[in-house]
Design a protein around this motif. Structure first.
Motif, short mmCIF file in Angstrom:
data_model
loop_
_atom_site.label_atom_id
_atom_site.label_comp_id
_atom_site.label_asym_id
_atom_site.label_seq_id
_atom_site.Cartn_x
_atom_site.Cartn_y
_atom_site.Cartn_z
N TYR A 13 0.86 -1.19 0.00
CA TYR A 13 0.00 0.00 0.00
C TYR A 13 0.88 1.23 0.00
CZ TYR A 13 1.09 0.32 4.99
OH TYR A 13 1.75 0.41 6.18
N TRP A 14 0.29 2.32 -0.41
CA TRP A 14 0.96 3.61 -0.48
C TRP A 14 0.12 4.62 0.26
CZ3 TRP A 14 5.13 6.38 -1.69
CH2 TRP A 14 4.97 7.75 -1.90
N SER A 15 0.73 5.25 1.30
CA SER A 15 -0.02 6.22 2.06
C SER A 15 0.81 7.51 2.19
CB SER A 15 -0.34 5.69 3.46
OG SER A 15 -0.91 6.70 4.24
N PRO A 16 0.34 8.59 1.59
CA PRO A 16 1.09 9.86 1.70
C PRO A 16 1.15 10.38 3.14
CG PRO A 16 -1.02 10.19 0.61
CD PRO A 16 -0.85 8.72 0.74
N ILE A 17 0.16 10.04 3.95
CA ILE A 17 0.17 10.50 5.35
C ILE A 17 1.38 9.93 6.09
CG2 ILE A 17 -1.10 10.50 7.52
CD1 ILE A 17 -2.41 12.19 5.37
N ILE A 18 1.66 8.63 5.85
CA ILE A 18 2.81 7.99 6.51
C ILE A 18 4.11 8.66 6.07
CG2 ILE A 18 4.14 5.84 6.66
CD1 ILE A 18 1.49 4.35 6.54
N TRP A 19 4.18 9.00 4.76
CA TRP A 19 5.39 9.67 4.26
C TRP A 19 5.57 11.04 4.91
CZ3 TRP A 19 9.59 8.13 2.07
CH2 TRP A 19 9.61 6.92 1.38
N VAL A 20 4.49 11.79 5.04
CA VAL A 20 4.57 13.12 5.66
C VAL A 20 5.03 13.00 7.10
CG1 VAL A 20 3.21 15.09 6.42
CG2 VAL A 20 2.87 14.18 4.13
N ILE A 21 4.46 12.02 7.82
CA ILE A 21 4.86 11.81 9.22
C ILE A 21 6.33 11.41 9.29
CG2 ILE A 21 4.51 10.35 11.25
CD1 ILE A 21 1.52 10.25 10.43
N THR A 22 6.76 10.53 8.37
CA THR A 22 8.17 10.10 8.35
C THR A 22 9.11 11.27 8.12
OG1 THR A 22 7.46 7.98 7.44
CG2 THR A 22 9.80 8.53 7.26
N ILE B 137 12.78 16.36 12.63
CA ILE B 137 12.97 16.61 14.08
C ILE B 137 14.31 16.02 14.54
CG2 ILE B 137 12.09 16.01 16.37
CD1 ILE B 137 9.25 16.20 15.14
N ILE B 138 14.63 14.81 14.06
CA ILE B 138 15.92 14.18 14.44
C ILE B 138 17.09 15.03 13.94
CG2 ILE B 138 17.40 12.18 14.04
CD1 ILE B 138 14.80 10.50 13.90
N ILE B 139 16.99 15.54 12.69
CA ILE B 139 18.05 16.40 12.15
C ILE B 139 18.19 17.66 12.98
CG2 ILE B 139 18.65 17.85 10.17
CD1 ILE B 139 17.40 15.67 8.38
N TYR B 140 17.06 18.25 13.38
CA TYR B 140 17.11 19.47 14.18
C TYR B 140 17.75 19.21 15.55
CZ TYR B 140 15.66 23.49 16.90
OH TYR B 140 15.67 24.60 17.71
N ILE B 141 17.45 18.04 16.16
CA ILE B 141 18.03 17.72 17.47
C ILE B 141 19.54 17.57 17.34
CG2 ILE B 141 18.17 15.92 19.24
CD1 ILE B 141 15.14 15.50 18.81
N ILE B 142 20.00 16.86 16.28
CA ILE B 142 21.45 16.69 16.07
C ILE B 142 22.11 18.06 15.88
CG2 ILE B 142 23.19 15.78 14.48
CD1 ILE B 142 21.25 13.41 13.98
N TRP B 143 21.47 18.94 15.07
CA TRP B 143 22.01 20.28 14.86
C TRP B 143 22.02 21.07 16.17
CZ3 TRP B 143 19.60 25.07 15.45
CH2 TRP B 143 20.31 26.16 14.97
N TRP B 144 21.01 20.91 16.98
CA TRP B 144 20.87 21.66 18.22
C TRP B 144 21.93 21.24 19.24
CZ3 TRP B 144 18.89 19.98 23.15
CH2 TRP B 144 18.66 21.03 24.05
N LEU B 145 22.31 19.94 19.17
CA LEU B 145 23.34 19.45 20.10
C LEU B 145 24.75 19.81 19.65
CD1 LEU B 145 21.93 15.87 20.82
CD2 LEU B 145 22.03 17.79 22.41
N GLY B 146 24.91 20.39 18.47
CA GLY B 146 26.23 20.72 17.95
C GLY B 146 26.92 21.84 18.72
N GLU B 147 28.21 22.01 18.44
CA GLU B 147 29.01 23.01 19.13
C GLU B 147 28.60 24.42 18.67
OE1 GLU B 147 31.53 22.76 21.54
OE2 GLU B 147 31.15 24.91 21.46
N PRO B 148 28.05 25.23 19.55
CA PRO B 148 27.56 26.55 19.12
C PRO B 148 28.61 27.65 19.14
CG PRO B 148 26.94 26.16 21.39
CD PRO B 148 27.74 24.97 20.97
N THR B 149 29.81 27.35 19.65
CA THR B 149 30.78 28.43 19.85
C THR B 149 31.69 28.65 18.65
OG1 THR B 149 32.31 26.88 20.89
CG2 THR B 149 30.84 28.09 22.34
#
Lengths: 147, 113
Positions: free
Chosen positions: B11-20, B26-38
């Motif tokens: 099956y193909w569900s665009p909703i699942i893709w959007v959620i993915t 969010i994972i990319i943002y968390i990794i970026w947020w944990l990076g060295e800010p200085t």
């Protein structure tokens, strides 16, 4: 003394050889071997200055290594400290006034660099570990100043 | 439009893709947020570490299409060298060559007549 944020993490060190005879480098390796094992304190060598808190410099600065050393220092994130291991990096040592030297490390790095000196030819691993702890204290004070 | 499409094999569900995509973002943002800010932007601190050496231009470190013909040019260098030297880029030189060659041709033709 208030424990600052950098105590929560390990102290990462980048080793730069600017023209050493490798005597000091062997002692640094000795500090990493099981007899002393500085990694149990969270002190470890890293492969790039961009991950380092401290630059560990051995040897006097040759003409070939002047620009790379300046660049490596500039690439290290702030706050940072420098440890000069061995007499050569402090005064030139046995290579004093050699034709292919720029000078000791403090004449190459910026004047505002925080440098810890570990004298000896070569210094014992215990002295190197003591120097690293001094550099750690420097970083703690810099962390407190929010530089 | 946003419903699940049954294909018979899956099956193909665009909703699942959007959620993915949102979860990955969010994972990319968390990794970026944990990076060295200085790190100081625009300084050596944000440039690549190449054992202390300066970063060369892309043209200086990449293999050009011209390099493919190295063997060809090396084998014919005795032919190319005088040809390159004669192409000075000065129009007066080219006109001079033209006049000289034309004169030689006229002399040959005049001799044949």
């Amino acid at each position: 003394m208030k424990i600052t944020k950098s105590f929560e993490r390990a102290l990462w060190v980048f080793h730069v050889n600017t023209g050493s005879c490798n005597g000091c480098d062997i002692e640094i390796i000795d500090a990493l071997t099981p007899r002393h094992d500085v990694e149990r304190f969270g002190i470890r060598l890293v492969g790039t200055p961009r991950h380092a808190d401290v630059l560990l410099i051995t040897g006097p600065v040759t003409k070939q290594m002047e620009e790379p050393l300046k660049r490596i220092y500039a690439q290290t994130p702030d706050p940072k400290a420098v440890i000069v291991v061995g007499s050569c990096g402090i005064t030139g040592g046995v290579f004093y006034e050699s034709y292919n030297l720029v000078g000791p490390v403090n004449e190459v790095l910026p004047k505002d660099a925080y440098i810890v000196y570990v004298p000896g030819c070569p210094p014992r691993p215990e002295a190197i570990i003591h120097g690293v702890m001094k550099a750690w204290m420097v970083l703690e004070s810099l962390e407190g100043k929010k530089l | 439009m946003f419903g699940t499409l049954e294909t018979g094999y899956g099956y193909w569900s665009p909703i699942i893709w959007v959620i993915t995509i949102i979860v990955i973002g969010i994972i990319i943002y968390i990794i970026w947020w944990l990076g060295e800010p200085t790190y100081k932007k625009g300084t050596e601190q944000t440039k690549p570490f190449l054992a202390g050496m300066p970063e060369l231009s892309k043209e200086a470190v990449t293999v050009r299409a011209d390099n493919v013909y190295w063997g060809f040019k090396e084998a014919l260098k005795h032919y190319y060298r005088p040809m390159i030297n004669s192409h000075s880029g000065v129009i007066n030189d080219y006109i001079c060559w033209f006049v000289v060659v034309l004169a030689i041709v006229f002399i040959i033709i005049w001799g044949m007549l």
